[in-house]
Design a protein around this motif. Structure first.
Motif, PDB file in Angstrom:
ATOM      1  N   LYS A  34       0.827  -1.209   0.000  1.00  0.00           N
ATOM      2  CA  LYS A  34       0.000   0.000   0.000  1.00  0.00           C
ATOM      3  C   LYS A  34       0.863   1.262   0.000  1.00  0.00           C
ATOM      4  N   GLU A  38       1.614   3.990  -3.853  1.00  0.00           N
ATOM      5  CA  GLU A  38       1.354   5.408  -4.057  1.00  0.00           C
ATOM      6  C   GLU A  38       2.359   6.042  -5.004  1.00  0.00           C
ATOM      7  N   LYS A  39       3.535   5.382  -5.176  1.00  0.00           N
ATOM      8  CA  LYS A  39       4.548   5.948  -6.087  1.00  0.00           C
ATOM      9  C   LYS A  39       4.916   5.019  -7.239  1.00  0.00           C
ATOM     10  N   THR A  46      -6.217  -2.149  -3.841  1.00  0.00           N
ATOM     11  CA  THR A  46      -5.622  -1.430  -2.709  1.00  0.00           C
ATOM     12  C   THR A  46      -6.390  -1.605  -1.398  1.00  0.00           C
TER      13      THR A  46
END
Length: 239
Positions: A34, A38-39, A46
């Motif tokens: 998780k 995000e990157k 998710t």
């Protein structure tokens, strides 16, 4: 311990057992997915519960092929965010695990997972499957190759079977409808030295999800001309 029971049920279904240390590693792994997601695009899934069911339990169910429990060396081709290789390794900590992926960002993520949750005897390879199976240290060296990568059986077989020892197995994780794909890929499997041994139906606890494990036994050496150059298998699958 919210998801402990459902994961324990999945383990019991394949003749294994969950404990607190194994569960803790899975939760750490989930949190790393998780955070990194995000990157780096690791997965479209998710939600905690969906990660548990669609990634972790789906991967654990590969132990429905019971000889996997005895394997000493496994390679996961096109592992992505580590499926099914890392869940296999968390459950079966003594296996030598190789995780191969063509995207370096994913390899960086996998290396952090390996370090953070202390997975010994685990190697990552950044590269194309076609290239590394030509190297003597990898060709026909693994007891089992596994893959959940999205490709048809003929293509996956050319990428994976060359890594497997004669007498070993390639396990392709497939969706609920595999009959046509198996018919189309049967000859390719044979050319590469394999034989389709079993199709094992998988169900995921507390869901409607159904999958199949296509189990291919390596019955003879893969001819030296395979795999062909990178990208060729996808463009011109063996027939």
């Amino acid at each position: 311990m919210k998801y402990y029971d459902i994961m324990n049920s999945a383990c019991l279904d394949v003749g294994l057992s969950m404990n607190e240390e194994i569960y803790r590693k899975f939760i750490q792994y989930k949190d790393l997915i998780k955070f990194w997601n995000e990157k780096v695009n690791l997965t479209a899934i998710t939600d905690d519960e969906q990660i548990i069911k669609k990634h972790f339990i789906d991967s654990i169910k590969i132990f429905k092929f019971s000889p996997l429990k005895e394997a000493q060396s496994i390679i996961d081709i096109g592992t992505g965010a580590g499926f099914p290789g890392i869940p296999i390794k968390i459950i079966k900590s003594d296996v030598d695990m190789i995780l191969l992926d063509s995207l370096n960002k994913r390899i960086n993520f996998l290396n952090e997972v390996i370090n953070k949750i202390e997975l010994k005897y685990t190697t990552t390879i950044h590269g194309r499957a076609e290239d590394f199976s030509r190297k003597s240290e990898y060709r026909e060296k693994c007891d089992v190759a596994v893959s959940r990568a999205v490709a048809n059986l003929a293509v996956l077989s050319e990428l994976c079977i060359p890594y497997v020892k004669v007498g070993g197995h390639f396990i392709a994780m497939k969706g609920p409808s595999v009959e046509d794909e198996i018919q189309e890929g049967k000859n390719a499997v044979s050319i590469l030295g394999g034989k389709i041994e079993d199709i094992i139906k998988i169900e995921i606890e507390d869901s409607d999800l159904k999958h199949n494990l296509v189990v291919i036994k390596k019955v003879k050496e893969t001819p030296n001309i395979y795999p062909r150059r990178a990208g060729t298998a996808a463009k011109k699958p063996l027939k």
